[in-house]
Design a protein around this motif. Sequence first.
Motif, PDB file in Angstrom:
ATOM      1  N   ALA A 171     -12.583   7.158   6.969  1.00  0.00           N
ATOM      2  CA  ALA A 171     -13.118   8.526   6.921  1.00  0.00           C
ATOM      3  C   ALA A 171     -12.862   9.204   5.576  1.00  0.00           C
ATOM      4  O   ALA A 171     -13.632  10.077   5.176  1.00  0.00           O
ATOM      5  N   THR A 172     -11.800   8.823   4.874  1.00  0.00           N
ATOM      6  CA  THR A 172     -11.443   9.573   3.665  1.00  0.00           C
ATOM      7  C   THR A 172     -11.672   8.802   2.376  1.00  0.00           C
ATOM      8  O   THR A 172     -11.815   9.422   1.318  1.00  0.00           O
ATOM      9  N   ILE A 173     -11.709   7.463   2.413  1.00  0.00           N
ATOM     10  CA  ILE A 173     -11.923   6.692   1.175  1.00  0.00           C
ATOM     11  C   ILE A 173     -13.375   6.227   1.069  1.00  0.00           C
ATOM     12  O   ILE A 173     -14.009   6.380   0.030  1.00  0.00           O
ATOM     13  N   SER A 181     -23.551   2.611  -1.859  1.00  0.00           N
ATOM     14  CA  SER A 181     -22.476   1.918  -2.573  1.00  0.00           C
ATOM     15  C   SER A 181     -21.112   2.569  -2.381  1.00  0.00           C
ATOM     16  O   SER A 181     -20.113   2.088  -2.932  1.00  0.00           O
ATOM     17  N   SER A 182     -21.042   3.658  -1.599  1.00  0.00           N
ATOM     18  CA  SER A 182     -19.770   4.397  -1.456  1.00  0.00           C
ATOM     19  C   SER A 182     -18.614   3.505  -1.046  1.00  0.00           C
ATOM     20  O   SER A 182     -17.505   3.616  -1.574  1.00  0.00           O
ATOM     21  N   TYR A 183     -18.875   2.626  -0.100  1.00  0.00           N
ATOM     22  CA  TYR A 183     -17.821   1.758   0.426  1.00  0.00           C
ATOM     23  C   TYR A 183     -17.286   0.841  -0.667  1.00  0.00           C
ATOM     24  O   TYR A 183     -16.082   0.732  -0.890  1.00  0.00           O
ATOM     25  N   LEU A 184     -18.233   0.216  -1.385  1.00  0.00           N
ATOM     26  CA  LEU A 184     -17.889  -0.728  -2.455  1.00  0.00           C
ATOM     27  C   LEU A 184     -17.126  -0.016  -3.569  1.00  0.00           C
ATOM     28  O   LEU A 184     -16.073  -0.476  -4.026  1.00  0.00           O
ATOM     29  N   LYS A 185     -17.639   1.131  -3.998  1.00  0.00           N
ATOM     30  CA  LYS A 185     -16.990   1.877  -5.075  1.00  0.00           C
ATOM     31  C   LYS A 185     -15.644   2.415  -4.621  1.00  0.00           C
ATOM     32  O   LYS A 185     -14.694   2.478  -5.406  1.00  0.00           O
ATOM     33  N   GLY A 186     -15.562   2.804  -3.358  1.00  0.00           N
ATOM     34  CA  GLY A 186     -14.312   3.331  -2.820  1.00  0.00           C
ATOM     35  C   GLY A 186     -13.210   2.287  -2.830  1.00  0.00           C
ATOM     36  O   GLY A 186     -12.076   2.564  -3.242  1.00  0.00           O
ATOM     37  N   VAL A 187     -13.547   1.078  -2.393  1.00  0.00           N
ATOM     38  CA  VAL A 187     -12.539   0.006  -2.386  1.00  0.00           C
ATOM     39  C   VAL A 187     -12.101  -0.315  -3.809  1.00  0.00           C
ATOM     40  O   VAL A 187     -10.895  -0.414  -4.092  1.00  0.00           O
ATOM     41  N   SER A 192      -7.917   0.229  -8.062  1.00  0.00           N
ATOM     42  CA  SER A 192      -7.506   0.672  -9.403  1.00  0.00           C
ATOM     43  C   SER A 192      -6.405   1.729  -9.316  1.00  0.00           C
ATOM     44  O   SER A 192      -5.401   1.665 -10.029  1.00  0.00           O
ATOM     45  N   VAL A 193      -6.559   2.705  -8.406  1.00  0.00           N
ATOM     46  CA  VAL A 193      -5.523   3.743  -8.221  1.00  0.00           C
ATOM     47  C   VAL A 193      -4.188   3.087  -7.838  1.00  0.00           C
ATOM     48  O   VAL A 193      -3.124   3.506  -8.285  1.00  0.00           O
ATOM     49  N   LEU A 194      -4.271   2.030  -7.036  1.00  0.00           N
ATOM     50  CA  LEU A 194      -3.051   1.337  -6.588  1.00  0.00           C
ATOM     51  C   LEU A 194      -2.499   0.378  -7.644  1.00  0.00           C
ATOM     52  O   LEU A 194      -1.424  -0.198  -7.447  1.00  0.00           O
ATOM     53  N   ASN A 214     -10.231  11.238  -8.279  1.00  0.00           N
ATOM     54  CA  ASN A 214      -9.154  12.124  -7.805  1.00  0.00           C
ATOM     55  C   ASN A 214      -9.191  12.288  -6.292  1.00  0.00           C
ATOM     56  O   ASN A 214      -8.145  12.388  -5.647  1.00  0.00           O
ATOM     57  N   ARG A 215     -10.406  12.317  -5.733  1.00  0.00           N
ATOM     58  CA  ARG A 215     -10.510  12.404  -4.262  1.00  0.00           C
ATOM     59  C   ARG A 215      -9.961  11.139  -3.605  1.00  0.00           C
ATOM     60  O   ARG A 215      -9.291  11.211  -2.570  1.00  0.00           O
ATOM     61  N   ILE A 216     -10.239   9.989  -4.210  1.00  0.00           N
ATOM     62  CA  ILE A 216      -9.709   8.723  -3.668  1.00  0.00           C
ATOM     63  C   ILE A 216      -8.182   8.714  -3.785  1.00  0.00           C
ATOM     64  O   ILE A 216      -7.476   8.316  -2.843  1.00  0.00           O
ATOM     65  N   ARG A 217      -7.659   9.183  -4.931  1.00  0.00           N
ATOM     66  CA  ARG A 217      -6.194   9.194  -5.132  1.00  0.00           C
ATOM     67  C   ARG A 217      -5.535  10.068  -4.058  1.00  0.00           C
ATOM     68  O   ARG A 217      -4.549   9.669  -3.438  1.00  0.00           O
TER      69      ARG A 217
END
Lengths: 225, 225
Positions: A171-173, A181-187, A192-194, A214-217
């Motif tokens: 729901a959040t990433i 492409s949201s799912y692919l870019k999110g992963v 990268s954030v990790l 920043n939203r993903i972080r």
Amino acid sequence: LLVGISDTSLADSISLSQVASVSGADALVSAPPYYFATGQPELAEFYESLIPQLELPVYLYNMPSHTKVNFAPSTIRRIAENEKVIGFKDSSSNGTYFQQVMYEMRDRKDFSIFVGPEEMMAEVVLMGAHGGVNGGANMFPKLYVDLYNAAATQNMAEVKRLHAIVMQISATIYSVGSFGSSYLKGVKCGLSVLGICNDYLAAPFNKFDEEHRNRIRLAIENLPL
Amino acid sequence: LLVGISDTSLADSISLSQVASVSGADALVSAPPYYFATGQPELAEFYESLIPQLELPVYLYNMPSHTKVNFAPSTIRRIAENEKVIGFKDSSSNGTYFQQVMYEMRDRKDFSIFVGPEEMMAEVVLMGAHGGVNGGANMFPKLYVDLYNAAATQNMAEVKRLHAIVMQISATIYSVGSFGSSYLKGVKCGLSVLGICNDYLAAPFNKFDEEHRNRIRLAIENLPL
């Protein structure tokens, strides 16, 4: 280590399989040719041409949003008459279809059935599926292994606790960004954030900009892990 | 006793609800207007117009193969701000979506979530859904009640035994006939073979012919019930 060899070209699928083979892959994963939509006999014939030319065992990969076709359960059964076909991954999100495939293959104890969407992993493992090939497991492998183990041992309290975290990731990433492409870019952005790898994406996609990153972080910081 | 009031017309939906109300229905079921496809704000606005004009509580019904739209989880949440909206039935077969709706509504313990496709009923109840509204339960109500109870009490051996019978019904009764109406005709023909009601279908559909009816009869005789 499973390596994808999906391509619109039979010859290129075979070349990809050779690279995978000499590089030490354990098995191959193949989605149907994905430009022209194939009919069921054509799908079976494609794999009956391809499989004898592969050195490694193969998992069939159902991804109808991209290939415009679902493997009919009877087509999976036909292709899996070749013992080099050792399993099936379904990313259709269609729970009825998934159960129909499980039912069709119920006497093939040597054939593995996996689900792509992590939101469905717990429930299909509870019903007897063999596991998930889940995008989020690239970011948080322990969470997904723990959820699999909880479902495989029918530890329902733990299933519900861990499934809620997987749903929070979903729901959040995967909801950041507006396109398919949201799912692919999110992963990739999450990885990268990790600090696991960079967030470079092959064309035609580009990585998330700073605002989306920043939203993903923030989403990752808010996970109860 | 739940009564459907789905219609392409707001006025006719209200009329249908009045018939249901005076006839003793407990609640109403409403799928979105199904000719023109609606956007999410239009879907919310339709229900915000409709619901104040209904005397009975309402379940929202997601049936995207016929309505060409899925209720977004946030749209369900918005519509369910009205306390007359007491639940949701999902016939999308999309297991990812179903879990997303469950997650969106997780703090609404007064809101019920049901699944249409019986092939998914056991797994979603195991994960916390409230039940199924399953076509096959018209023919074999005890089987589906037993499966629900087994899943709700996490009796996994019984879940797997009964789920296999439900899958046999799906594979042998709903697969007779070649069109999108196979499921509907299969259930009505099965009810007729069992002597529960006749197999008349409203236009544009007709009942199965004798050859198809014999296949349904044989499928029913072969069930381990």
